[in-house]
Motif scaffolding. Structure first.
Motif, short mmCIF file in Angstrom:
data_model
loop_
_atom_site.label_atom_id
_atom_site.label_comp_id
_atom_site.label_asym_id
_atom_site.label_seq_id
_atom_site.Cartn_x
_atom_site.Cartn_y
_atom_site.Cartn_z
N ARG A 94 39.56 37.05 11.75
CA ARG A 94 38.68 38.22 11.76
C ARG A 94 39.49 39.51 11.74
NH1 ARG A 94 34.22 38.88 16.47
NH2 ARG A 94 35.95 39.82 17.61
N ALA A 95 40.62 39.54 12.44
CA ALA A 95 41.48 40.72 12.42
C ALA A 95 41.97 41.01 11.01
CB ALA A 95 42.66 40.52 13.37
N LEU A 96 42.43 39.98 10.31
CA LEU A 96 42.90 40.16 8.94
C LEU A 96 41.76 40.67 8.05
CD1 LEU A 96 45.02 39.86 6.70
CD2 LEU A 96 44.35 37.45 6.51
N SER A 97 40.57 40.15 8.25
CA SER A 97 39.42 40.56 7.44
C SER A 97 39.09 42.03 7.66
CB SER A 97 38.20 39.70 7.79
OG SER A 97 38.46 38.33 7.54
N TYR A 98 39.09 42.48 8.90
CA TYR A 98 38.80 43.89 9.16
C TYR A 98 39.94 44.79 8.70
CZ TYR A 98 34.35 43.15 11.46
OH TYR A 98 33.04 42.83 11.71
N PHE A 99 41.16 44.30 8.80
CA PHE A 99 42.29 45.06 8.27
C PHE A 99 42.11 45.28 6.77
CE2 PHE A 99 46.47 45.12 6.22
CZ PHE A 99 47.10 46.15 6.89
N ASP A 100 41.71 44.22 6.05
CA ASP A 100 41.51 44.33 4.61
C ASP A 100 40.34 45.24 4.27
OD1 ASP A 100 43.69 42.72 4.05
OD2 ASP A 100 42.50 40.88 3.94
N LEU A 101 39.27 45.18 5.05
CA LEU A 101 38.15 46.09 4.84
C LEU A 101 38.57 47.53 5.08
CD1 LEU A 101 35.23 44.14 6.58
CD2 LEU A 101 35.39 44.66 4.14
N ALA A 102 39.37 47.76 6.11
CA ALA A 102 39.79 49.12 6.45
C ALA A 102 40.65 49.72 5.35
CB ALA A 102 40.56 49.12 7.78
N ARG A 103 41.60 48.95 4.82
CA ARG A 103 42.50 49.54 3.81
C ARG A 103 41.85 49.61 2.44
NH1 ARG A 103 47.27 45.21 2.31
NH2 ARG A 103 46.06 43.28 2.41
N THR A 104 40.80 48.84 2.21
CA THR A 104 40.15 48.84 0.90
C THR A 104 38.99 49.83 0.84
OG1 THR A 104 40.72 46.51 0.61
CG2 THR A 104 39.04 47.41 -0.86
N TRP A 105 38.10 49.77 1.84
CA TRP A 105 36.91 50.61 1.83
C TRP A 105 36.89 51.67 2.93
CZ3 TRP A 105 36.07 45.34 0.48
CH2 TRP A 105 35.56 45.14 -0.81
N GLY A 106 37.62 51.43 4.01
CA GLY A 106 37.67 52.42 5.08
C GLY A 106 36.48 52.36 6.00
N ASN A 107 35.38 52.94 5.58
CA ASN A 107 34.21 53.14 6.44
C ASN A 107 33.19 52.03 6.22
OD1 ASN A 107 35.41 55.76 7.05
ND2 ASN A 107 34.68 56.35 5.02
N VAL A 108 33.24 51.00 7.05
CA VAL A 108 32.36 49.85 6.85
C VAL A 108 31.68 49.50 8.17
CG1 VAL A 108 33.88 48.96 5.02
CG2 VAL A 108 34.15 48.12 7.38
N GLN A 109 30.83 48.49 8.11
CA GLN A 109 30.14 48.03 9.31
C GLN A 109 30.98 46.99 10.05
OE1 GLN A 109 27.05 47.12 6.51
NE2 GLN A 109 25.48 47.94 7.87
N ILE A 110 30.94 47.07 11.36
CA ILE A 110 31.63 46.10 12.21
C ILE A 110 30.57 45.23 12.87
CG2 ILE A 110 33.03 45.78 14.29
CD1 ILE A 110 34.38 48.46 13.65
N THR A 111 30.72 43.93 12.72
CA THR A 111 29.82 42.99 13.39
C THR A 111 30.66 41.94 14.10
OG1 THR A 111 28.08 41.32 13.06
CG2 THR A 111 29.56 41.72 11.21
N LEU A 112 30.38 41.71 15.37
CA LEU A 112 31.19 40.84 16.21
C LEU A 112 30.43 39.63 16.72
CD1 LEU A 112 33.02 43.60 18.29
CD2 LEU A 112 33.72 42.58 16.12
N THR A 113 29.22 39.46 16.23
CA THR A 113 28.41 38.31 16.62
C THR A 113 27.91 37.60 15.37
OG1 THR A 113 26.41 39.66 16.73
CG2 THR A 113 27.66 39.37 18.78
N PRO A 114 27.64 36.31 15.45
CA PRO A 114 27.17 35.59 14.26
C PRO A 114 25.78 36.05 13.84
CG PRO A 114 27.12 34.16 16.19
CD PRO A 114 27.82 35.40 16.60
N THR A 115 25.55 36.02 12.54
CA THR A 115 24.23 36.33 12.01
C THR A 115 23.35 35.09 12.17
OG1 THR A 115 25.12 37.90 10.42
CG2 THR A 115 22.96 36.97 9.93
N LEU A 116 22.27 35.22 12.93
CA LEU A 116 21.41 34.08 13.22
C LEU A 116 20.05 34.17 12.55
CD1 LEU A 116 22.21 33.69 17.03
CD2 LEU A 116 23.23 32.46 15.09
N THR A 117 19.65 35.39 12.18
CA THR A 117 18.39 35.57 11.46
C THR A 117 18.63 36.52 10.29
OG1 THR A 117 17.59 37.53 12.64
CG2 THR A 117 17.18 35.37 13.66
N ALA A 118 17.63 36.64 9.44
CA ALA A 118 17.77 37.49 8.25
C ALA A 118 17.76 38.97 8.58
CB ALA A 118 16.65 37.17 7.26
#
Length: 451
Positions: free
Chosen positions: A145-169
């Protein structure tokens, strides 16, 4: 060979002394409650393997995300005609670019998979599930997850952070956009959380994250953030372990012959098999070898790699067809079981060198810099001037990681994209957020400036 060994050994001693729906609303198949999917030790291990599989998927490190690191640079050319690819080369990426959306979705799928593991594994009741086993699984998921957020930060910068699993739509409908600083901070927080859970292995297994993998990504994180002392500290933690990590001699020894995998060059690599192949190979190899050669080394890179004073033995990265077409040869196996190289020990040498030079210690930086040069069959670099050393490090990173996803991100983080590539619009240093994500976010996502 003796010079190479000398530089590696001296450096180890020196370091010791210096010490369609927006993607967050995933489809039901991806949102099955982990009360069903993670119920014991075996299912926890299976879930972690699934997270690695998502990290290695074609949309992420299996192929497309890697192109984000080299297509906007100056090492790789596109031989096709699709505008979706050409936009990255011309630095004119449109928000409706399909590859942009695919990579975004792939990264968030990886995060969601990691969130399931991080959230549910600590709650599993299984007498055979030891504390060490739990810690290892959760620590690896935190690293991913750290690597994924690092890649989001350097590619797009301003993104959404979610730290819990998606359980519903709809359970992520209120997730608001974070700043680039906050996204980078989340990546570091995950690395800090993973660090006490993971151990340094007695025998390296570079297809799985461990304590030293965390240190390596921390070194990269601190380098990107310009925190030179910390970058040097964490790079040195990995470099001093010559038992587990060593530059392979010659350069090609970490990827050739075809039986070569998981060498001491790799701090972390992703594995593939005959039934789960690496999609990157097809794009690089020419039709004569069963590929499409859609990516090819740029003419300037071919010149550099074939110059014995610049490329040295790194010319093994490229080959030429009988028709005279140059192609990249890092991914070449048939079937495509080539590993994806996420972190090589060579990167830690150059991170250490750059961090020392930036701390006004360019003479000290020569030792790790020259470990890379000597391994490549080049003469040591001897000019101790800070600007000269930093330029030499940039030059080495260009050819050392020529077909790996570093060049564009390196030029952006060092503010050199304007001078080297002519990209002077700083808004172009971040990519546009996929249009469909903005459109379906109900105002939670604002498009990056300039798009």
């Amino acid at each position: 060979m003796n010079s190479f060994i000398k530089y590696s050994s001296i450096l180890a001693i020196a370091i010791t002394l210096l010490s369609c729906k927006k993607f967050l609303d995933v489809k039901p198949q991806d949102s099955v409650s982990d009360e069903q999917t993670i119920v014991d030790k075996t299912s926890a291990q299976t879930a972690l393997r699934g997270t690695y599989r998502k990290l290695a998927a074609d949309g992420y490190y299996g192929s497309l995300f890697q192109t984000f690191g080299y297509l906007p640079g100056d090492n790789v050319q596109w031989t096709g005609s699709q505008s979706v690819i050409q936009q990255f080369i011309t630095h004119n990426i449109q928000a409706d670019n399909g590859n942009l959306a695919t990579v975004w979705s792939a990264i968030y799928a990886t995060i969601n998979s990691a969130n399931h593991v991080i959230t549910k594994v600590p709650l599993v009741k299984d007498a055979t599930f030891t504390t060490d086993d739990r810690n290892q699984i959760v620590g690896e998921a935190l690293f991913i997850r750290a690597l994924s957020y690092f890649d989001l930060a350097r590619t797009w910068g301003n993104v959404q952070i979610t730290l819990t699993p998606t359980l519903t739509a709809t359970d992520k409908d209120d997730t608001r956009q974070s700043t680039q600083e906050q996204v980078y901070a989340q990546a570091l927080a995950d690395l800090n959380a993973a660090e006490p859970l993971l151990k340094a292995p007695a025998t390296p297994n570079p297809v799985r994250a461990n304590l030293e993998t965390v240190w390596a990504l921390k070194a990269r994180w601190y380098l990107y953030r310009g925190q030179w002392s910390d970058a040097a500290t964490y790079a040195s933690k990995v470099l001093t372990n010559l038992k587990n990590y060593q530059l392979q001699q010659p350069y090609s020894a970490f990827f050739a012959p075809a039986s070569t995998v998981a060498t001491k060059e790799s701090v972390l690599e992703l594995s593939y098999s005959a039934t789960y192949t690496n999609g990157h190979r097809n794009y690089w190899q020419p039709p004569a070898n069963g590929g499409t050669r859609q990516w090819a080394p740029a003419d300037a890179l071919v010149t550099l790699l074939n110059d014995p004073k610049v490329g040295g033995n790194r010319s093994a990265l490229i080959a030429k067809t009988s028709a005279g077409l140059w192609y990249g040869n890092l991914y070449y196996r048939s079937p495509a079981t080539d590993p994806t190289y996420l972190i090589r020990i060579a990167e830690l040498y150059l991170i250490y060198a750059e961090a020392l030079a930036q701390q006004n210690r360019p003479a000290d930086a020569l030792l790790p810099l020259n470990a890379i040069r000597v391994r490549a069959g080049l003469d040591p670099f001897s000019n101790p001037d800070k600007a000269a050393v930093l330029q030499a490090i940039e030059n080495e990173r260009r050819v050392e990681f020529a077909l790996e996803p570093h060049r564009w991100f390196d030029l952006v983080r060092t503010n050199r994209a304007g001078a080297v590539l002519g990209v002077t619009d700083v808004n172009k240093y971040l990519f546009p957020i996929p249009a469909q994500e903005v459109r379906l976010s109900n105002g939670k996502l604002t498009q990056n400036l300039g798009y």
